[in-house]
Structure formats: structure tokens, C-alpha cells
Design a protein around this motif. Structure first.
Motif, PDB file in Angstrom:
ATOM      1  N   ASN A 100      17.338  36.090 -19.847  1.00  0.00           N
ATOM      2  CA  ASN A 100      17.347  36.504 -18.444  1.00  0.00           C
ATOM      3  C   ASN A 100      15.960  36.984 -18.028  1.00  0.00           C
ATOM      4  OD1 ASN A 100      17.073  39.151 -19.377  1.00  0.00           O
ATOM      5  ND2 ASN A 100      19.289  39.514 -19.373  1.00  0.00           N
ATOM      6  N   THR A 151      14.739  39.815 -17.405  1.00  0.00           N
ATOM      7  CA  THR A 151      14.211  40.979 -18.118  1.00  0.00           C
ATOM      8  C   THR A 151      13.522  40.535 -19.405  1.00  0.00           C
ATOM      9  OG1 THR A 151      16.191  42.113 -17.325  1.00  0.00           O
ATOM     10  CG2 THR A 151      14.834  43.283 -18.915  1.00  0.00           C
ATOM     11  N   GLN A 152      14.178  39.637 -20.103  1.00  0.00           N
ATOM     12  CA  GLN A 152      13.610  39.154 -21.362  1.00  0.00           C
ATOM     13  C   GLN A 152      12.344  38.332 -21.118  1.00  0.00           C
ATOM     14  OE1 GLN A 152      17.479  37.577 -22.170  1.00  0.00           O
ATOM     15  NE2 GLN A 152      17.501  38.516 -24.212  1.00  0.00           N
TER      16      GLN A 152
HETATM   17  C1  LIG Z   1      19.156  40.693 -20.118  1.00  0.00           C
HETATM   18  O1  LIG Z   1      19.598  40.512 -21.440  1.00  0.00           O
HETATM   19  C2  LIG Z   1      19.525  41.679 -22.256  1.00  0.00           C
HETATM   20  C3  LIG Z   1      19.881  41.292 -23.679  1.00  0.00           C
HETATM   21  O2  LIG Z   1      20.837  40.292 -23.702  1.00  0.00           O
HETATM   22  C4  LIG Z   1      20.452  42.749 -21.683  1.00  0.00           C
HETATM   23  O3  LIG Z   1      20.386  43.922 -22.466  1.00  0.00           O
HETATM   24  C5  LIG Z   1      20.027  43.042 -20.269  1.00  0.00           C
HETATM   25  O4  LIG Z   1      20.914  43.949 -19.656  1.00  0.00           O
HETATM   26  C6  LIG Z   1      19.975  41.770 -19.435  1.00  0.00           C
HETATM   27  N1  LIG Z   1      19.377  42.076 -18.160  1.00  0.00           N
HETATM   28  C7  LIG Z   1      19.857  41.635 -17.020  1.00  0.00           C
HETATM   29  C8  LIG Z   1      19.136  42.012 -15.787  1.00  0.00           C
HETATM   30  O5  LIG Z   1      20.833  40.923 -16.987  1.00  0.00           O
END
Ligand SMILES: *[C@@H]1O[C@H](CO)[C@@H](O)[C@H](O)[C@H]1NC(C)=O
Ligand SMILES: *[C@@H]1O[C@H](CO)[C@@H](O)[C@H](O)[C@H]1NC(C)=O
Ligand SMILES: *[C@@H]1O[C@H](CO)[C@@H](O)[C@H](O)[C@H]1NC(C)=O
Ligand SMILES: *[C@@H]1O[C@H](CO)[C@@H](O)[C@H](O)[C@H]1NC(C)=O
Ligand SMILES: *[C@@H]1O[C@H](CO)[C@@H](O)[C@H](O)[C@H]1NC(C)=O
Ligand SMILES: *[C@@H]1O[C@H](CO)[C@@H](O)[C@H](O)[C@H]1NC(C)=O
Ligand SMILES: *[C@@H]1O[C@H](CO)[C@@H](O)[C@H](O)[C@H]1NC(C)=O
Ligand SMILES: *[C@@H]1O[C@H](CO)[C@@H](O)[C@H](O)[C@H]1NC(C)=O
Ligand SMILES: *[C@@H]1O[C@H](CO)[C@@H](O)[C@H](O)[C@H]1NC(C)=O
Ligand SMILES: *[C@@H]1O[C@H](CO)[C@@H](O)[C@H](O)[C@H]1NC(C)=O
Ligand SMILES: *[C@@H]1O[C@H](CO)[C@@H](O)[C@H](O)[C@H]1NC(C)=O
Length: 635
Positions: free
Chosen positions: A435, A437-438
Motif C-alpha cells: 500500500n 504507506t509501504q
Molecule cells: C499498509 O500495510 C501495512 C502492513 O500491511 C499496514 O500496517 C498499514 O496499516 C497499511 N496502511 C494503509 C494506509 O492501509
């Protein structure tokens, strides 16, 4: 008080509990109203008693339709020969008058071809504000003391209205025009209580709504009578109009603002999202002021968005309630698809002043949208720094267009990075990588990693030395660090555009690799592009290895980022820049456009609407005699 309340009169006035002079004011107004009533009683008393308990929905029973039906919707103009208005008709019209309170507006339905009339007693304003004004004035001008009575009964009246709903075309295939606008009629005299299309124009003002909104102010000396008329277009449109009307003595309740500096800025978008920011909400450097704005609750602005080619908002673009009810995405509490817009405050961008930012998600790809910024003004909130007069109400700002990306979805918006905290744009991506964030983490970590070596080198420079030992009289290590970070973030985090975008200033990348969905460019397409490294791969190899975005286009970093780095850092660090046209320039940097169009990337860059192009400071071509070509490949 009791007499007043039993008439349902004084207690209906809008009196803020915060006003310390509440009691005095109420008593004064009541006395004034009683005096008023005793003088002009018979006629007004009738109107008061006929006033419906709640003016929520009211359709005028006094209908001109038979006469109007044959007319063109735009021909709402008066009929002068109707001057000899029958007294009995005026009487009946007066029966249908709705008394306006100086409070929040209520939505009202209005049938096609009919007119709703309102009565606004000037006395509503008299009690509340006159004392204030008189005190103020006598301070400035003692000679006007005897003008008291006159001042009290002469007030500036601000009338504003919004169309919330319009009728819809019976056959959208045949009717291409938008529903005609409502018309506002205002009579300034108590003698003419039935303003409307049939009244004598010399007794009234007529204003057609513009995109669902109308504003009118004047100095009233008597009670004000208002008519809102809906054109009769029943042959083409069905349904009712719905509008809100507000009358106040201290400013417009509904306003719209076409000014440039009230603008919204489209920062960037990807295939299903977009990021927009407001202008600086303050340019006051005082931390306390900034903190107050950063922690505003609720947020100062709301945002609406609508498919630009859709006609559903036509005729309502200046209307608060029109946007709230009809926009495809209404970022207000309980609004349609409100969850598709997230908002927060940020100091990102040039100057690091507070701004409000809006993220859209769940948009359709490859679509033109129009965004409307709006604001609910709460009296007394934030009025100092924004130069307001403390009037409650709503304001709609100039619309801004933005476009979502298309193609293979290999550009994604990232924001809120830790090291590269100014980055907020689309970067090469692959849905299978993770996603946003990653993705943001990947790029930020890479840049921070690159920074470590620079930081070590910097330790060897005499940063804290006095002016005589420093490497420059005008630049110190703070400048060098800032310039390096800006440059580093721009070259390690490419700004991504659709591969299908054929703008000349974009650099194609990774052309021989597959798109995330497995597609590849055809042989023909590949042959049309040079078979060289800068087309064949990303500037940062790790992007091709770990994210594997496939073919995309990069908005290249601006060359001035490199020049600034060379100017700001000690020569001993060995930075140098390629020159335009020279080795290493093409495919690594681009020059800013003279007209402010976004043709190269820098920290805080955004799509500036071409109509309001602000020319950036031009760097010209700086001739730098350094032999070292700074590109990221290999550092
Ligand atoms: C993105 O993925 C991470 C790990 O899978 C998760 O912790 C995080 O909440 C996610 N962020 C969003 C904005 O979905
Ligand atoms: C005071 O009132 C007089 C009479 O209306 C006017 O001529 C004068 O300009 C006023 N002075 C100020 C300071 O407003
Ligand atoms: C309008 O045209 C479309 C396509 O031509 C048709 O499907 C639709 O039924 C038409 N609508 C009306 C109200 O006639
Ligand atoms: C009041 O109306 C006049 C024109 O009649 C306009 O010039 C003025 O700007 C209006 N005032 C406000 C506060 O909008
Ligand atoms: C905020 O103010 C700074 C400094 O005046 C300016 O450079 C910048 O462009 C402004 N930002 C926006 C979004 O208006
Ligand atoms: C936008 O509106 C146009 C015209 O109504 C329509 O053809 C198109 O499908 C809409 N696009 C989206 C993504 O809603
Ligand atoms: C969006 O608008 C631009 C400019 O008006 C136009 O060139 C482009 O074709 C439109 N894109 C879509 C997907 O409608
Ligand atoms: C750079 O080095 C200094 C001194 O070792 C350290 O305090 C600082 O945190 C470093 N900065 C970054 C961004 O790593
Ligand atoms: C560098 O100069 C700026 C003013 O130009 C100053 O604010 C800053 O503290 C200086 N930095 C260092 C490390 O001396
Ligand atoms: C591109 O050049 C490389 C070697 O430089 C060659 O192996 C490859 O076949 C070329 N590709 C095309 C499509 O011409
Ligand atoms: C471009 O990349 C492809 C596959 O990654 C490779 O086969 C080709 O040789 C590369 N061409 C050049 C000029 O590097």
C-alpha cells in the motif's frame, strides 16, 4: 418579556448568548417593537398571526402561472401594464408573506412558475446592533448626537440566497440547456409588498441568480419585502426548485468568491486519488498563531468534487447547498461519498506555513474532475487573521479542475514521508508491492540511506567556524544540508506520470519491462524510442528491482536544485552540475518553464492553474565549470 414571548416575536430573534448585553438588548428591542406595533399595528399584526409556525416548506398559493406559462423561461421581466395592481391582490399577497427571522436560513421548495414572498421587519435588526453603532459613532463624531432616531431605522441590509435543487429535464436527450435560474425581487418600500415578475419594476430590484447564488445589499429605511420567483419551464423540466434565503444586517450569509488567492491548488493525482491543498492559511511566522491554525477543529474548509463532464452541477456552482446536495463527492458531515475525502493540516511546502490538505480516494481513472473549496464561517472564529467581520455564513470559492491518471496504475501518490518530508506526489509503483504507506517507506528509506555518506562528509567541514574560516560568507552548513536534502529527495524519488502522457518534457523510463498487469510495449513502440539506458531503466536501479513498475514517464528534477546545491556546499565536497545541452543533462534534469507551467519537479511542486500563472524566479543558464556530473546512478 412575557408579552413579547407570547407573541412569538422577540424570542425568535437571533441573540447570541455570548453577548454580555443580552438582557438590555432584549428589553430594548421589545420596547421598540411594541412601539412599532402600536404605531403600525393593524396590517402587520395580520401578517404576524398568519405566519406559519415553522416556515420549513411553503409553496406560494398566490400563483401567476397561467399568465407566465406561455413565456420563455428567461423572460421573467416585469409587465409594466400591471401597474394598476388590484388592492385585493396585494392584500392576498400579503397574507402569503413569510416573516424572515435574522437567523439561519431554511430550505424551501418552490414550484415552477410560482413566487414565494418574504417580509423582513427592519425592527429585527434595530434592537440588536444600534446601541453598539451609536456608541461607536459618538466616539468618533459628537455632532451627530441628534441623528439617533434616524440611524436606528436606516440599516444596510444584506440579502443572499442559494439554489439547492433545480428541476430535472423531462427528456435529457432533447433538453440540453440547464434549468433556468431563479430570480430575486426586492421591494424597498412597505407600500409594495408583492415584489415579483408582475410588479412594477420601478418599485423593485430584480436580480437573476448566477450559478445558483445571488447577493444584494442596500440601505433600508423601511421593512423589506422579497420575492423569489421560479420560471415556468414545465414543458421541459419536472420537479421543484428548492432554495435558501438569508437576510442579515451585518453581511451576506451566502457568498461566493472568484478571487485567485482564495484558490485551491491541485498538487498531484494517481489513477484513483488526488491531493489538493489550500493556500497558506497564514503567513504569520509567530509559532502561537501557527499552532492555533494547525489545531483548528473543525477544519476551516470543506471540499466538493464532481465529474467535470457531468451536467448535474450546472447552474449550482456558486451555491453551498447546491454543492452539498448535488456534488458527487461532498466532503461534509453526512455528505455523499464523504469518506472519499480525507483532510488534515500540513506545513509542507515553501515557507512551511499552515495549509489544509485534501486527499481523494476511490476516484475513477482518467477522468476530469472539478473541485470546489468552501467554508462555513463561524462568527468570532479565526476572524482576526483572516480579516473577516465576524459574520456567520458560508462561502464558496473558485473551482479548480484536476485529472486522474490512467494507464496501468503504476503511479501512486505518497505523502507524509519522514526524511523527505516535502514529498507529496505520484511515484512509480506496482500494486503488488504494497500500500501507499509501504511505498512511501521504501522511497524514504532509500533517500535517508543515501544521506548517511553525505552527513559523514559534512562532519569534516568546519561548520561552526567563524566567518573568516567558513567556506563562504553567505552560505553555511545549514544551507548546504537543506540544498542537499531537496536535491536528494527529488532525484531519488521520481515524480511519475502516465506512460501515455506525451508531453515533451517527460522522460520515459523502464520501457523494456512489463507493466504490473503483464502488458508490454509493442516492438513498434520500443523502436520509436532510443535504445539507451535512460529510457531502459529507472534512475535508481532499486526501483526496477524491487518495485518493478514497468514503463512510466518521469517529470525530471529541476536543474536549479543542482545549482543551488553547488552554490550552498563547500567546493571541497566536489559537487557539480551538467549544463543544458551538455553531457549528463538530458534525462536527468529539466529547466523550469518561464510561464510557471509544471515541467520539472522540485520539493513542494504542484500543478499551477495556467490562468493564474505565477512566474517563478528564473535561474537562467548558470555556467558552471565543474567537471563532476551529479547523477544518482552510482552514488
Ligand atoms: C499498509 O500495510 C501495512 C502492513 O500491511 C499496514 O500496517 C498499514 O496499516 C497499511 N496502511 C494503509 C494506509 O492501509
Ligand atoms: C461628523 O458629522 C458631521 C455632520 O454629519 C460631518 O460633516 C463630519 O464629517 C463628521 N465627522 C467625522 C469625523 O465623521
Ligand atoms: C435517451 O437516449 C438513449 C440512447 O439514445 C436512450 O437509451 C434513452 O432511452 C433516451 N432517453 C429518453 C428519456 O428518451
Ligand atoms: C453592496 O452593493 C454594492 C453595489 O450595489 C457593491 O458595490 C458592494 O460591494 C456591496 N457590498 C458588499 C459588502 O458586498
Ligand atoms: C506560502 O508562502 C510562501 C512564502 O511566501 C510562498 O513561497 C508559497 O508559494 C506559499 N504557498 C502557497 C501554497 O501559497
Ligand atoms: C463523467 O460524466 C460523463 C458525462 O455524464 C460520463 O459520460 C462519464 O462516464 C462520467 N465518468 C465517471 C468516471 O463518472
Ligand atoms: C480533460 O480535459 C482536458 C482539457 O480540457 C482534455 O484535453 C482531456 O481530453 C480531458 N480528459 C478526459 C479524460 O476527459
Ligand atoms: C548527521 O550526523 C549528525 C552527527 O553525527 C547526527 O546528529 C545527525 O542525526 C545526522 N543526520 C541524519 C539525518 O542522519
Ligand atoms: C546559517 O545561516 C543562517 C542564516 O543565514 C542561520 O539561521 C543558521 O543558523 C546558520 N547555520 C549555522 C550552522 O551556522
Ligand atoms: C538495445 O541495445 C542492446 C545493446 O546495447 C541490444 O542488446 C538490444 O538488442 C537492443 N534492443 C533493441 C530493441 O534494439
Ligand atoms: C534494456 O533492458 C533490456 C531488458 O532489461 C535488456 O535486454 C537490454 O539490453 C537493455 N538495453 C540497454 C541499452 O541497456
Amino acid at each position: 418579556m412575557n408579552i413579547c414571548q407570547s407573541r412569538g416575536y422577540c424570542c425568535a430573534m437571533h441573540l447570541s448568548p455570548l453577548q454580555s448585553r443580552l438582557a438590555a438588548s432584549v428589553v430594548a428591542s421589545c420596547l421598540l417593537l411594541l412601539l412599532y406595533l402600536s404605531l403600525f399595528s393593524p396590517h402587520f399584526a395580520v401578517a404576524i398571526e398568519l405566519e406559519p409556525p415553522s416556515p420549513a416548506i411553503f409553496d406560494d398559493d398566490f400563483d401567476f402561472s397561467p399568465n407566465l406559462a406561455a413565456r420563455s423561461p428567461f423572460d421573467v421581466s416585469y409587465e409594466p401594464d400591471f401597474l394598476g395592481f388590484d388592492r385585493s391582490i396585494i392584500g392576498r399577497a400579503a397574507d402569503g408573506l413569510l416573516k424572515l427571522e435574522n437567523t439561519n436560513p431554511t430550505p424551501m421548495d418552490l414550484d415552477e412558475g410560482s413566487t414565494t414572498r418574504f417580509w423582513f421587519p427592519l425592527s429585527i435588526l434595530a434592537g440588536r446592533e444600534s446601541e453598539d453603532r451609536l456608541e461607536l459613532r459618538s466616539e468618533h463624531n459628537q455632532s451627530t448626537g441628534q441623528d439617533v432616531a434616524k440611524r436606528q431605522s436606516s440599516r444596510t441590509i444584506y440579502i443572499s440566497a442559494n439554489t439547492c435543487k433545480q428541476p430535472t429535464a423531462i427528456d435529457p436527450n432533447k433538453t440540453t440547456m440547464e434549468p433556468p435560474q431563479l430570480t430575486l425581487f426586492v421591494s424597498k418600500s412597505a407600500e409594495y409588498q408583492a415584489p415579483g415578475p408582475l410588479a412594477d419594476m420601478s418599485t423593485q430590484h430584480m436580480l437573476e441568480f448566477n450559478e445558483g447564488a445571488v447577493n444584494f445589499n442596500f440601505t433600508a429605511t423601511e421593512d423589506v419585502y422579497i420575492g423569489v420567483h421560479a420560471p415556468n419551464v414545465a414543458d421541459q423540466f419536472e420537479g421543484k426548485y428548492n432554495f435558501e434565503l438569508a437576510v442579515a444586517g451585518d453581511g451576506y450569509y451566502f457568498t461566493w468568491n472568484d478571487q485567485d488567492d482564495a484558490d485551491l491548488i491541485w498538487v498531484d493525482s494517481d489513477s484513483q486519488g488526488a491531493l489538493l491543498i489550500t493556500h497558506n492559511l497564514t503567513t504569520d511566522g509567530n509559532p502561537a498563531t501557527q499552532e492555533k491554525i494547525m489545531s483548528m477543529d473543525p477544519f476551516p474548509y470543506v471540499l466538493f468534487a464532481h465529474n467535470k463532464t457531468d451536467k448535474g452541477l450546472d447552474g449550482l456552482k456558486h451555491s453551498w447547498c447546491g454543492l452539498k446536495l448535488n456534488a458527487m463527492i461532498a466532503g461534509v458531515a453526512g455528505g455523499r461519498d464523504a469518506a472519499k475525502v480525507r483532510t488534515s493540516m500540513t506545513k509542507r511546502g515553501q515557507g512551511n506555513f499552515p495549509k489544509q490538505q485534501f486527499f481523494f480516494n476511490g476516484l475513477s481513472s482518467d477522468t476530469n474532475y472539478t473541485a470546489f473549496l468552501a467554508r462555513e464561517r463561524r462568527p468570532g472564529l479565526g476572524k482576526r487573521q483572516e480579516g473577516e467581520d465576524g459574520v456567520g455564513g458560508v462561502e464558496v470559492f473558485k473551482a479548480v479542475d484536476f485529472t486522474t491518471k490512467s494507464d496501468h496504475g503504476n503511479c501512486a501518490l505518497i505523502t507524509d514521508l519522514t526524511f523527505c518530508n516535502e514529498v507529496a506526489y505520484s511515484v512509480p509503483s506496482n500494486p503488488s508491492f504494497g500500500n501507499s504507506t509501504q511505498l512511501a517507506r521504501f522511497y524514504d528509506d532509500y533517500a535517508a540511506e543515501r544521506y548517511v555518506n553525505f552527513n559523514l562528509t559534512l562532519q569534516q567541514i568546519q561548520c561552526e567556524a567563524g566567518p573568516t574560516q567558513r567556506y563562504s560568507l553567505v552560505r553555511n552548513c545549514t544551507h548546504c544540508v537543506d540544498a542537499y536534502r531537496k536535491w536528494l529527495c527529488s532525484v531519488t524519488i521520481p515524480r511519475c506520470e502516465d506512460f501515455g502522457n506525451n508531453a515533451a518534457y517527460l522522460q520515459a523510463r523502464a520501457i523494456s519491462q512489463p507493466f504490473p498487469d503483464g502488458d508490454r510495449l509493442t516492438e513498434g513502440e520500443l523502436l520509436r524510442m532510443p535504445n539507451v539506458t535512460r529510457f531502459n531503466s529507472s534512475r535508481v536501479p532499486r526501483i526496477d528491482e524491487e518495485i518493478r513498475p514497468g514503463p512510466y514517464k518521469e517529470l525530471l528534477p529541476c536543474d536549479d536544485l543542482c545549482y543551488d546545491l553547488v552554490r550552498s556546499c563547500p567546493a571541497s565536497m566536489g559537487f557539480g552540475c551538467p549544463q543544458p545541452g551538455g553531457v549528463g543533462f538530458e534525462g536527468n534534469y529539466a529547466q523550469r518553464s518561464k510561464n510557471g507551467e509544471l515541467v520539472c519537479n522540485f520539493q513542494g511542486s504542484a500543478h499551477v492553474p495556467s490562468s493564474s500563472v505565477k512566474v517563478m524566479s528564473s535561474w537562467g543558464v548558470m555556467v558552471l565549470g565543474f567537471g563532476v556530473v551529479v547523477v544518482v546512478l552510482g552514488i
